[in-house]
Design an enzyme around this catalytic site. Structure first.
Site, short mmCIF file in Angstrom:
data_model
loop_
_atom_site.label_atom_id
_atom_site.label_comp_id
_atom_site.label_asym_id
_atom_site.label_seq_id
_atom_site.Cartn_x
_atom_site.Cartn_y
_atom_site.Cartn_z
N ILE A 352 0.82 -1.22 0.00
CA ILE A 352 0.00 0.00 0.00
C ILE A 352 0.85 1.26 0.00
CG2 ILE A 352 -1.99 -1.06 1.11
CD1 ILE A 352 -1.03 0.03 3.77
N GLY A 353 2.16 1.11 0.01
CA GLY A 353 3.02 2.28 -0.02
C GLY A 353 4.46 1.89 -0.25
N LYS A 375 5.56 -1.93 7.94
CA LYS A 375 6.65 -1.28 7.21
C LYS A 375 7.83 -2.25 7.17
CE LYS A 375 7.98 3.03 8.03
NZ LYS A 375 8.68 4.17 8.68
N ASP A 472 10.61 15.27 9.60
CA ASP A 472 10.14 14.96 8.24
C ASP A 472 8.62 15.14 8.15
OD1 ASP A 472 10.57 14.34 5.61
OD2 ASP A 472 10.58 12.18 5.88
#
Length: 661
Positions: A352-353, A375, A472
């Site tokens: 999904i990323g 992740k 970030d």
């Protein structure tokens, strides 16, 4: 078979041939009749210790009954055999232990003339290489230098026939994943439990040796070779282990063992295996026990209390030693198999990323049915482990409704996995810049999201026990939950320090377009750097445009130009069709310009930002900040391009900006 032939075989073949040719040890409690010799003992935990950290000792441990390795019906063929065992080698000095251990098939359990050191307690200089030895061994060797002047560290697996020189050897390594063709070295004297699988096919004469870590057997063997053991094996052979030390010493352990003839060895139950004892602690315990004996004459009650206290401290110390610093803050470690299953083997359809750190996968835990986001940090990233630890260390204890919740983590060799709650609506970046008209964010939703991000940053900067600088902040690191609330994510570049200290970061990290100008001069990130990035995000959400664009478009300059003309509402996102509260839109745009002031001391704190957003305080007069100049105007060395380009900012490359720490 003729009846007479069967009777002859029945009365001539020893009775042990008909006995069970399989056995399984999930630990060696009470020895279970093992034939122990030399330094070999069974520890109270059930671990079989072949040698301690003493110099020039040997140890043997063999199954007490011989096994038949020739089929009487086909005497030209050696029987097949299979074994698996878990071993651990704990050097007295890390990287300087010795000498190793060997899985052994021998005609006897006595090795009276065998020497220590390189000979592993199996051979000596006179019989080394003699065919009359009838010894087959698979050695796990930690010292090189046999026959040489000096020794050096070894880390290989060898196949030995009747002598210490290997007929086949390989550097100890494993292919960790079923679909992975990359081999990675395993340090067999690391002290960690290592699994070995040895299989011999008596018909094809093929031998395979495989090593790996617990739970998942590698698909590919480390050694696969053709070896005829017919001349080596006798009708009856004893199976077991030998180990030795020299000037260099190690404690050699076997934690579990399974063996079978003409069948596959049964699987060990890893959860039932004993832990490898810590030799240093055992030595301390021995000293304590001698002291307790002298105290016993004075008071048996005091001794009993001392034993209870020492046991409690020992357990606490063992538990603490097994944890890394960042693991203590986030103790929930997932099983790799569970994550692998939840993501369908990290299938592309579950992705999904993707970013500079690696990839994100959607998964579903079979145990609870809960949806998760995983992740998977890049295995080849030089910063991978640092960012992995930093994110767990940062998110492990942080709890706020506007931060992504960390569920746990998993580290299996080079696979670094972080498990979060699954956030269904994706990132703010995708919602802002998607081409699908059905997902256009309304102004009320955008304003609520901006307030949520500010609340999360305020918690990080001022309300938690330490200061956390995200470093970030950008729309792709803001996730939107089912109720359209913002969740700040991706803490891989974050830094923590005490409230009464100053930040000591000295490298420029972040994403071009969100980095404040002072960071290029000092390299020291601060809370005001997060405020600057948040200001850029305010403008991006209100305008629906990215901070950098084609033809040298700079969002901050563009908004400032329209503000100075008195028509700042001209920059509002046209996709809103002018459906917004004018005072809120003006306030957000002006606050974005204030937060991106080129002087960091002129920017507000996140607490002040929250008061502005809640209309508790009015924005300062415009003459306090309208003379700000863009980071890009003040730095003639900056070349504008996107995050994936090869541009540089002064002497700093974009790679260091995106990936540096």
């Amino acid at each position: 078979m003729a009846p007479l032939t069967f009777l002859i075989l029945f009365f001539t073949v020893p009775p042990y041939f008909f006995a069970d040719s399989k056995f399984l040890y999930n630990g060696f409690h009470e020895g279970k009749g093992l034939n122990l010799d030399g330094a070999a003992i069974v520890k109270p935990s059930g671990a079989l210790c072949l040698t301690s950290n003493s110099q020039n000792v040997v140890g043997h441990a063999f199954y007490p009954d011989p096994v038949m390795l020739f089929d009487p019906r086909s005497p030209s063929n050696t029987s097949s055999f299979s074994t698996t065992f878990v071993f651990a080698i704990d050097p007295s000095i890390p990287g300087h232990g010795g000498h190793g251990l060997a899985f052994t098939l021998a005609p006897s359990t006595r090795f009276d003339e065998a020497e220590s050191g390189h000979y592993l307690g199996l051979f000596n200089p006179l019989n080394d290489g003699n065919p009359s030895n009838h010894i087959f061994a698979v050695e796990f060797d930690t010292v090189k230098g046999h026959g040489g002047v000096t020794n050096s560290r070894g880390n290989h697996i060898g196949i030995n026939i009747n002598g210490i020189s290997s007929v086949k050897s390989q550097l100890a390594a494993s292919s960790y994943y079923v679909d992975d063709t990359v081999w990675k070295e395993i340090q067999i004297d690391s002290g960690d439990p290592i699994v070995a699988w040895i299989d011999y096919d008596g018909r094809s004469k093929n031998l395979s040796v495989t090593i790996g870590l617990l739970e998942l057997k590698p698909e590919k063997p480390l050694i696969l070779c053709h070896i005829d053991l017919t001349s080596v094996m006798k009708n009856q052979m004893f199976v077991g282990f030998a180990a030795s030390t020299g000037i260099e010493t190690s404690a050699h352990y076997i934690l579990g063992w399974s063996f079978a003839v003409d069948a596959t060895a049964r699987q060990l139950k890893y959860s039932q295996l004993p832990n490898r004892p810590n030799e240093q602690n055992i030595s301390s315990s021995s000293n304590n026990n001698s002291q307790l004996k002298s105290v016993l004459a004075v008071s048996s009650i005091i001794v009993l209390m001392a034993i209870v206290i020492l046991t409690f401290l020992f357990i606490r110390m063992k538990k603490a030693e097994s944890l890394e610093d960042w693991e203590k803050d986030c103790p929930h470690r997932f099983n790799f198999k569970d994550i692998y299953t939840a993501t369908n083997g990290f299938n592309d359809s579950a992705q999904i990323g993707i970013g500079g750190f690696g990839s994100v996968y959607k998964g579903k835990l079979s145990s609870t049915g809960a949806e998760i986001a995983v992740k998977r940090v890049k295995r080849d990233s030089s910063q991978g482990m640092k960012e992995f630890a930093a994110e767990i260390e940062s998110l492990g204890r942080l709890r706020h409704k506007n931060l992504v919740n960390l569920q746990g983590w998993c580290k299996k060799q080079n696979d670094l996995l972080i498990v979060y709650d699954y956030i269904p609506n994706g990132s703010l970046h995708s919602l802002l810049h998607t081409s699908k008209q059905s997902v256009i964010l309304k102004w009320e939703q955008r304003f609520n999201i901006l307030k949520g991000i500010a609340a999360g940053l305020l918690y990080l900067h001022e309300d938690w026990e330490q200061v956390v600088i995200h470093r970030d902040v950008k729309p792709s690191n803001v996730l939107i939950d089912a109720d359209m609330n913002a969740r700040l994510s991706d803490f891989g570049l974050s830094r923590q320090y005490d409230h009464n200290e100053m930040s000591h970061t000295t490298r420029v990290v972040g994403t071009i377009g969100y980095i404040p100008p002072e960071l290029f001069r000092t390299g020291k990130a601060s809370k005001s750097a997060d405020v600057f990035a948040y200001g850029v995000l305010l403008l991006e959400v209100a305008c629906g445009r990215k901070p950098l664009g084609s033809n040298q478009f700079i969002l901050m300059d563009w908004v400032m130009e329209w503000y100075e003309t008195g028509d700042i509402l001209h920059v509002a996102d046209p996709k809103l069709d002018s459906i917004y509260k004018v005072e809120e839109m003006e306030m957000v745009l002006q606050l974005g310009l204030l937060c991106t002031h080129w002087k960091q001391e002129a920017r507000p704190s996140m607490r002040q930002v929250m008061r502005f957003l809640n209309r508790e305080d009015p924005l300062p007069a415009s003459d306090a900040w309208t003379n700000s100049q863009s980071i890009f105007e003040s730095s003639s060395r900056l070349t504008m391009t996107d995050r994936s380009s090869s541009m540089s900012v002064g002497p700093i490359s974009s790679a260091s900006i995106n990936e540096g720490r």
